[in-house]
Design a protein around this motif. Structure first.
Motif, PDB file in Angstrom:
ATOM      1  N   VAL A   8       0.767  -1.140   0.090  1.00 47.04           N
ATOM      2  CA  VAL A   8       0.026   0.065  -0.081  1.00 47.04           C
ATOM      3  C   VAL A   8       0.899   1.295   0.069  1.00 47.04           C
ATOM      4  CG1 VAL A   8      -1.679   1.216   1.267  1.00 47.04           C
ATOM      5  CG2 VAL A   8      -1.874  -1.463   1.257  1.00 47.04           C
ATOM      6  N   LEU A   9       1.925   1.193   0.896  1.00 52.80           N
ATOM      7  CA  LEU A   9       2.785   2.408   0.781  1.00 52.80           C
ATOM      8  C   LEU A   9       3.489   2.806  -0.739  1.00 52.80           C
ATOM      9  CD1 LEU A   9       4.859   4.494   2.429  1.00 52.80           C
ATOM     10  CD2 LEU A   9       6.345   2.476   2.441  1.00 52.80           C
ATOM     11  N   LYS A  10       3.972   1.648  -1.198  1.00 57.07           N
ATOM     12  CA  LYS A  10       4.303   1.666  -2.621  1.00 57.07           C
ATOM     13  C   LYS A  10       3.475   2.389  -3.500  1.00 57.07           C
ATOM     14  CE  LYS A  10       6.441  -1.793  -4.066  1.00 57.07           C
ATOM     15  NZ  LYS A  10       7.191  -3.333  -4.438  1.00 57.07           N
ATOM     16  N   PHE A  11       2.230   1.865  -3.535  1.00 50.80           N
ATOM     17  CA  PHE A  11       1.207   2.185  -4.581  1.00 50.80           C
ATOM     18  C   PHE A  11       0.761   3.631  -4.034  1.00 50.80           C
ATOM     19  CE2 PHE A  11      -3.560   3.109  -4.681  1.00 50.80           C
ATOM     20  CZ  PHE A  11      -3.483   2.969  -6.169  1.00 50.80           C
ATOM     21  N   ASP A  12       0.678   4.147  -2.915  1.00 54.05           N
ATOM     22  CA  ASP A  12       0.444   5.200  -2.547  1.00 54.05           C
ATOM     23  C   ASP A  12       1.651   6.259  -2.931  1.00 54.05           C
ATOM     24  OD1 ASP A  12      -0.788   7.622  -1.218  1.00 54.05           O
ATOM     25  OD2 ASP A  12       0.337   7.489   0.632  1.00 54.05           O
ATOM     26  N   ASN A  13       2.824   5.946  -2.842  1.00 61.48           N
ATOM     27  CA  ASN A  13       3.890   6.715  -3.478  1.00 61.48           C
ATOM     28  C   ASN A  13       3.913   6.949  -5.036  1.00 61.48           C
ATOM     29  OD1 ASN A  13       5.231   7.274  -0.723  1.00 61.48           O
ATOM     30  ND2 ASN A  13       6.627   5.520  -0.888  1.00 61.48           N
ATOM     31  N   THR A  14       3.684   5.828  -5.595  1.00 65.11           N
ATOM     32  CA  THR A  14       3.744   5.761  -7.129  1.00 65.11           C
ATOM     33  C   THR A  14       2.266   7.012  -7.513  1.00 65.11           C
ATOM     34  OG1 THR A  14       4.244   3.608  -7.292  1.00 65.11           O
ATOM     35  CG2 THR A  14       3.006   4.683  -9.198  1.00 65.11           C
ATOM     36  N   LEU A  15       1.200   6.671  -6.858  1.00 67.78           N
ATOM     37  CA  LEU A  15       0.118   7.439  -7.046  1.00 67.78           C
ATOM     38  C   LEU A  15       0.389   9.065  -6.997  1.00 67.78           C
ATOM     39  CD1 LEU A  15      -3.046   6.973  -7.906  1.00 67.78           C
ATOM     40  CD2 LEU A  15      -3.499   7.198  -5.682  1.00 67.78           C
ATOM     41  N   ARG A  16       1.051   9.090  -5.766  1.00 64.70           N
ATOM     42  CA  ARG A  16       1.519  10.536  -5.336  1.00 64.70           C
ATOM     43  C   ARG A  16       2.382  11.086  -6.430  1.00 64.70           C
ATOM     44  NH1 ARG A  16       3.210  10.828   0.647  1.00 64.70           N
ATOM     45  NH2 ARG A  16       1.706   9.310   0.745  1.00 64.70           N
ATOM     46  N   SER A  17       3.443  10.400  -6.885  1.00 63.92           N
ATOM     47  CA  SER A  17       4.121  10.785  -8.023  1.00 63.92           C
ATOM     48  C   SER A  17       3.498  11.278  -9.296  1.00 63.92           C
ATOM     49  CB  SER A  17       5.267   9.790  -8.179  1.00 63.92           C
ATOM     50  OG  SER A  17       6.054   9.536  -7.199  1.00 63.92           O
ATOM     51  N   LEU A  18       2.611  10.322  -9.850  1.00 66.12           N
ATOM     52  CA  LEU A  18       1.710  10.727 -10.699  1.00 66.12           C
ATOM     53  C   LEU A  18       0.982  12.040 -10.663  1.00 66.12           C
ATOM     54  CD1 LEU A  18       0.431   7.107 -11.657  1.00 66.12           C
ATOM     55  CD2 LEU A  18       2.098   8.392 -13.016  1.00 66.12           C
ATOM     56  N   PHE A  19       0.169  12.196  -9.337  1.00 63.67           N
ATOM     57  CA  PHE A  19      -0.550  13.297  -9.008  1.00 63.67           C
ATOM     58  C   PHE A  19       0.530  14.645  -9.292  1.00 63.67           C
ATOM     59  CE2 PHE A  19      -3.935  10.760  -7.612  1.00 63.67           C
ATOM     60  CZ  PHE A  19      -4.973  11.414  -8.179  1.00 63.67           C
ATOM     61  N   LEU A  20       1.415  14.524  -8.623  1.00 65.15           N
ATOM     62  CA  LEU A  20       2.569  15.630  -8.446  1.00 65.15           C
ATOM     63  C   LEU A  20       3.163  16.185  -9.920  1.00 65.15           C
ATOM     64  CD1 LEU A  20       4.271  17.678  -6.855  1.00 65.15           C
ATOM     65  CD2 LEU A  20       6.037  15.926  -6.790  1.00 65.15           C
ATOM     66  N   LYS A  21       3.295  15.117 -10.881  1.00 62.87           N
ATOM     67  CA  LYS A  21       3.916  15.340 -12.240  1.00 62.87           C
ATOM     68  C   LYS A  21       2.513  16.257 -12.968  1.00 62.87           C
ATOM     69  CE  LYS A  21       4.810  13.354 -16.531  1.00 62.87           C
ATOM     70  NZ  LYS A  21       4.935  11.986 -17.378  1.00 62.87           N
ATOM     71  N   GLU A  22       1.422  15.888 -12.878  1.00 64.53           N
ATOM     72  CA  GLU A  22       0.191  16.492 -13.286  1.00 64.53           C
ATOM     73  C   GLU A  22      -0.065  17.624 -12.634  1.00 64.53           C
ATOM     74  OE1 GLU A  22      -0.975  15.495 -16.420  1.00 64.53           O
ATOM     75  OE2 GLU A  22       0.404  13.795 -16.223  1.00 64.53           O
ATOM     76  N   LEU A  23       0.186  17.818 -11.410  1.00 64.55           N
ATOM     77  CA  LEU A  23      -0.174  19.135 -10.677  1.00 64.55           C
ATOM     78  C   LEU A  23       0.775  20.193 -11.175  1.00 64.55           C
ATOM     79  CD1 LEU A  23      -1.300  17.891  -7.281  1.00 64.55           C
ATOM     80  CD2 LEU A  23      -2.636  19.002  -8.951  1.00 64.55           C
ATOM     81  N   LEU A  24       1.788  19.823 -11.215  1.00 63.48           N
ATOM     82  CA  LEU A  24       3.068  20.841 -11.767  1.00 63.48           C
ATOM     83  C   LEU A  24       2.816  21.402 -13.160  1.00 63.48           C
ATOM     84  CD1 LEU A  24       6.163  19.094 -10.313  1.00 63.48           C
ATOM     85  CD2 LEU A  24       5.174  21.082  -9.313  1.00 63.48           C
ATOM     86  N   THR A  25       2.122  20.401 -13.973  1.00 70.23           N
ATOM     87  CA  THR A  25       1.995  20.992 -15.394  1.00 70.23           C
ATOM     88  C   THR A  25       0.584  21.993 -15.102  1.00 70.23           C
ATOM     89  OG1 THR A  25       2.453  18.807 -16.131  1.00 70.23           O
ATOM     90  CG2 THR A  25       1.241  20.027 -17.548  1.00 70.23           C
ATOM     91  N   ILE A  26      -0.260  21.522 -14.399  1.00 72.44           N
ATOM     92  CA  ILE A  26      -1.309  22.361 -14.280  1.00 72.44           C
ATOM     93  C   ILE A  26      -1.008  23.566 -13.636  1.00 72.44           C
ATOM     94  CG2 ILE A  26      -3.565  22.898 -13.094  1.00 72.44           C
ATOM     95  CD1 ILE A  26      -4.170  19.603 -13.175  1.00 72.44           C
TER      96      ILE A  26
END
Length: 132
Positions: A80-98
């Motif tokens: 779950v920790l690894k999944f959460d970190n992966t999801l957080r990274s994906l969101f961060l990338k998109e949020l930086l673009t926005i």
């Protein structure tokens, strides 16, 4: 809030076992996960998904604290920790673009308004110099 006292690794393993977590002595993968990850981030960060609320609600268990669902392993919390970190990274990338696009739009709007004010100011200055 109770002050947390540092516990040795072996004590943390025994605490988790006493709370119904499944950790065998020869479970090298489970032991490695506990050694390589911050205890607070791994256990306290994701334990709520694996707690046996029914057992914790029993009067006999009121003072025992957290009780994990039977069969819960550190590797499950780690997944779950690894999944959460992966999801957080994906969101961060998109949020930086926005964020970049929003900043660009704000600058463009500001400059458009500023150009209009400069244009109007120049018109007013020019009209004062006109002799009729």
């Amino acid at each position: 809030m109770d002050e947390k006292i540092y516990t040795r690794f072996e004590e943390r393993i025994e605490l988790l076992k006493s709370r119904n977590m499944s950790i065998r002595k020869n479970a090298s993968r489970e032991i490695r996960i506990l050694k390589e990850n911050n205890y607070y981030n791994l256990i306290n960060g994701y334990k709520h998904l694996f707690l046996d609320r029914f057992e914790m609600g029993k009067e006999a268990n009121k003072d025992k604290g957290d009780i994990f669902l039977t069969g819960t392993k550190p590797s499950e919390l780690h997944a779950v920790l690894k999944f959460d970190n992966t999801l957080r990274s994906l969101f961060l990338k998109e949020l930086l673009t926005i964020e970049d696009k929003v900043k660009h739009a704000i600058v463009q709007s500001f400059m458009s308004i500023l150009r209009m004010k400069i244009y109007i100011s120049n018109l007013n200055t020019q009209s004062k110099n006109i002799i009729i």
